[in-house]
Scaffold this motif. Structure first.
Motif, mmCIF file in Angstrom:
data_model
loop_
_atom_site.group_PDB
_atom_site.id
_atom_site.type_symbol
_atom_site.label_atom_id
_atom_site.label_comp_id
_atom_site.label_asym_id
_atom_site.label_seq_id
_atom_site.Cartn_x
_atom_site.Cartn_y
_atom_site.Cartn_z
ATOM 1 N N PRO A 1 -10.636 -5.702 0.625
ATOM 2 C CA PRO A 1 -11.350 -4.661 1.387
ATOM 3 C C PRO A 1 -11.390 -4.955 2.883
ATOM 4 C CG PRO A 1 -12.582 -5.291 -0.575
ATOM 5 C CD PRO A 1 -11.467 -6.274 -0.438
ATOM 6 N N ALA B 1 -5.402 2.276 2.398
ATOM 7 C CA ALA B 1 -5.521 1.945 0.976
ATOM 8 C C ALA B 1 -6.967 1.628 0.606
ATOM 9 C CB ALA B 1 -4.616 0.760 0.649
ATOM 10 N N MET B 2 -7.689 0.978 1.510
ATOM 11 C CA MET B 2 -9.095 0.689 1.261
ATOM 12 C C MET B 2 -9.930 1.969 1.239
ATOM 13 S SD MET B 2 -12.269 0.379 2.881
ATOM 14 C CE MET B 2 -11.918 0.129 4.621
ATOM 15 N N GLN C 1 0.074 0.418 -4.294
ATOM 16 C CA GLN C 1 -0.726 -0.728 -4.702
ATOM 17 C C GLN C 1 -2.060 -0.723 -3.959
ATOM 18 O OE1 GLN C 1 1.549 -4.302 -4.086
ATOM 19 N NE2 GLN C 1 3.373 -3.483 -5.100
ATOM 20 N N PRO C 2 -3.107 -1.213 -4.564
ATOM 21 C CA PRO C 2 -4.405 -1.259 -3.873
ATOM 22 C C PRO C 2 -4.368 -2.248 -2.716
ATOM 23 C CG PRO C 2 -4.511 -2.451 -5.958
ATOM 24 C CD PRO C 2 -3.183 -1.760 -5.935
ATOM 25 N N ALA C 3 -5.329 -2.128 -1.833
ATOM 26 C CA ALA C 3 -5.409 -3.039 -0.697
ATOM 27 C C ALA C 3 -5.587 -4.472 -1.180
ATOM 28 C CB ALA C 3 -6.564 -2.641 0.218
ATOM 29 N N ASP D 1 -10.161 4.437 -2.040
ATOM 30 C CA ASP D 1 -11.115 4.224 -3.128
ATOM 31 C C ASP D 1 -12.408 5.006 -2.906
ATOM 32 O OD1 ASP D 1 -9.323 2.505 -4.307
ATOM 33 O OD2 ASP D 1 -10.156 0.719 -3.338
ATOM 34 N N ASN E 1 -11.414 9.199 -2.964
ATOM 35 C CA ASN E 1 -10.781 9.746 -4.163
ATOM 36 C C ASN E 1 -9.504 10.506 -3.814
ATOM 37 O OD1 ASN E 1 -10.494 10.175 -6.912
ATOM 38 N ND2 ASN E 1 -11.700 12.078 -6.886
ATOM 39 N N ASP F 1 -5.100 9.921 -3.194
ATOM 40 C CA ASP F 1 -3.981 9.057 -3.550
ATOM 41 C C ASP F 1 -3.845 7.913 -2.547
ATOM 42 O OD1 ASP F 1 -1.416 8.436 -4.972
ATOM 43 O OD2 ASP F 1 -0.603 8.914 -3.000
ATOM 44 N N SER F 2 -3.751 6.681 -3.054
ATOM 45 C CA SER F 2 -3.740 5.499 -2.198
ATOM 46 C C SER F 2 -2.525 5.476 -1.272
ATOM 47 C CB SER F 2 -3.758 4.235 -3.065
ATOM 48 O OG SER F 2 -3.674 3.077 -2.285
ATOM 49 N N PRO G 1 0.803 -1.227 0.000
ATOM 50 C CA PRO G 1 0.000 0.000 0.000
ATOM 51 C C PRO G 1 0.835 1.277 0.000
ATOM 52 C CG PRO G 1 -0.875 -1.578 1.573
ATOM 53 C CD PRO G 1 0.426 -2.129 1.092
ATOM 54 N N GLN H 1 -3.312 -0.956 5.300
ATOM 55 C CA GLN H 1 -4.371 -1.605 4.532
ATOM 56 C C GLN H 1 -5.689 -0.836 4.643
ATOM 57 O OE1 GLN H 1 -4.405 -4.392 2.550
ATOM 58 N NE2 GLN H 1 -2.193 -4.670 2.727
#
Length: 460
Positions: A296, A331-332, A291-293, A335, A338, A340-341, A287, A328
């Motif tokens: 969820p 990063a969740m 990278q995305p989580a 989404d 809106n 930056d992760s 993360p 984590q």
């Protein structure tokens, strides 16, 4: 007047050399621990489905921790905090237990952190040095605080916030300024020694310059409240699993508590992902790199695996799992907001720590050390809000709280403001925490399932 200034200068020189010595020793031990842990994990990763042995590995940890040197049981950060606040000593055998049994726990797949063994070993070694130098209890306590700060700074590569964490985590609302200088010296020295010995650290400078706006600031406030709730949920899950596994051990045998806990962890690793077992550094680095989580519910899986590991007898730290949960969760959340992760993952990492351990100052500075100065104002806001959301709760039950810490209390402050109490249930001041439905339910369940919980604790 001149004599007073001269004594102050001599005191500074004295503690400079003492703290430097502590930093050098703890830095070497930090590097030794991290290198041994790294080699153990690398060897484990060559074994397919390594987590199959968890039910038996946890029982081995429990047997070694309780049957070998029974009196030496101060191998957790919470126990070290209690000893330091009580001006008591920590044995070297307790430090050795924390050093080796933590490696066994994490190498076999138990979800725990790497900071507690280093911080606890630091406190134990510092206590031994104080004993050799025949220091009084007050100076010995300073040495132990320096040991904790050096251990934390060396293991994460955060010399300033690591030192402040050792000061701030002891007593919410009170920072021991008289120990700040030697703690900083010890932390910086330990960091330099571990870096020289080739230890790699988390460092993800964020390349973003957000344009300040009311909308973005409001998002940071909402994120801080969310991370505070995540920290609070983590604390409650830790309490709940501890009650459940105490009941299992009391009604059956400790082996079955370890076995059931190991089976739960095995199921998480096999049916969900091995990512949520062990140290879990990949779940932090991902993360933070944008990278995305992984899922969820990834932060919930890590909460469960960590809680079960400790409740079933595993030994290790809690801060590294907190980093995992925060990264984590951030990063969740990215989404939905809106944002930056990587930015929200970094904020989550420090904000959940601030709420769970009640260390907003250390967590805010840690954000600068790990992610660069651009994140400083947003991290500070998120950390302070998360700290306020968690109320009087903490992952460290022995952490003390003062009446002027800014935390809300139901009862009126005592007549003597110099008196402080232990968290939640202090025998002298009887500080009462905020009652929630969940806490009431857990309390009633504890009374029903474990009618003789005190006796059970003594048996351990």
């Amino acid at each position: 007047m001149l004599d007073e200034h001269r004594n102050n200068v001599l005191n500074i020189i004295k503690w400079f050399f003492l703290a430097t010595g502590i930093g050098c020793v703890i830095g070497v031990l930090d590097a030794a621990f991290l290198k041994t842990l790294e080699a153990s994990i690398a060897l484990r990763n060559k074994i397919p489905m390594f987590y199959l042995g968890l039910p038996f590995a946890l029982y081995i940890v429990v047997v070694l921790s309780r049957k070998v040197a029974k009196k030496d049981k101060d191998f957790s950060t919470d126990a070290v905090l209690h000893k330091i606040n009580a001006y008591e000593n920590i044995s070297l055998l307790s430090a050795a237990k924390g050093f080796f049994l933590s490696i066994l726990t994490m190498a076999t797949g138990g979800s725990a952190g790497k900071e507690a063994p280093c911080a606890d070993t630091g406190a134990g070694v510092a206590a031994l040095m104080a004993k050799i130098l025949r220091m009084n209890p007050a100076d010995r306590r300073k040495m132990m605080i320096c040991g904790v700060s050096a251990g934390f700074a060396g293991v994460f590569g955060v010399p300033i916030s690591g030192a402040l964490f050792g000061l701030e985590v002891l007593w919410v609302g009170h920072i021991f300024y008289e120990v700040m200088f030697p703690a900083l010296v010890a932390g910086i020295t330990a960091f330099q020694v571990t870096s020289y010995l080739g230890v790699d650290y988390i460092y993800h400078p964020l390349h973003f310059v957000p344009v300040f706006s009311e909308q973005f600031f409001l998002k940071m406030i909402v994120a801080g409240m969310f991370f505070g709730l995540v920290a609070l949920l983590f604390i409650e899950i830790l309490k709940f699993t501890r009650v459940v596994f105490r009941y299992i051990a009391l009604r059956t045998r400790p082996f079955w508590a370890c076995f059931i806990g190991g089976v739960v962890l095995l199921a998480i690793g096999h049916f969900i992902s091995p990512l949520y077992l062990g140290l879990g550094m990949a779940g932090i680095d991902g993360p933070l790199s944008g990278q995305p989580a992984a899922s969820p519910f990834g932060f919930l899986y890590k909460m469960l695996s960590t809680s079960v590991t400790f409740a079933a007898g595993g030994i290790g730290g809690i801060v590294t799992p907190i980093f995992f949960v925060g990264a984590q969760a951030g990063a969740m959340l990215a989404d939905f907001m809106n944002v930056d992760s990587a930015t929200l993952a970094a904020l989550g990492l420090v904000a959940v720590l601030a709420g769970a351990a009640n260390t907003p100052l250390a967590a805010s500075i840690m954000a600068i050390e790990l992610f660069g100065p651009a994140i400083a104002p947003y991290a500070t806001v998120a950390c302070v809000i998360s700290f306020l959301v968690t109320g009087q709760q903490s992952v460290y039950p022995s952490q003390r709280i003062s009446w002027d810490s800014g935390k809300e209390l139901e009862s009126a402050p005592p007549e003597n403001p110099a008196k402080f109490g232990r968290r939640a249930t202090d025998r002298q001041t009887k500080i009462r925490a905020r009652k929630t439905l969940l806490k009431k339910a857990v309390k009633e369940m504890t009374r029903h399932l474990i009618p003789n919980a005190k006796g059970f604790d003594e048996k351990k």
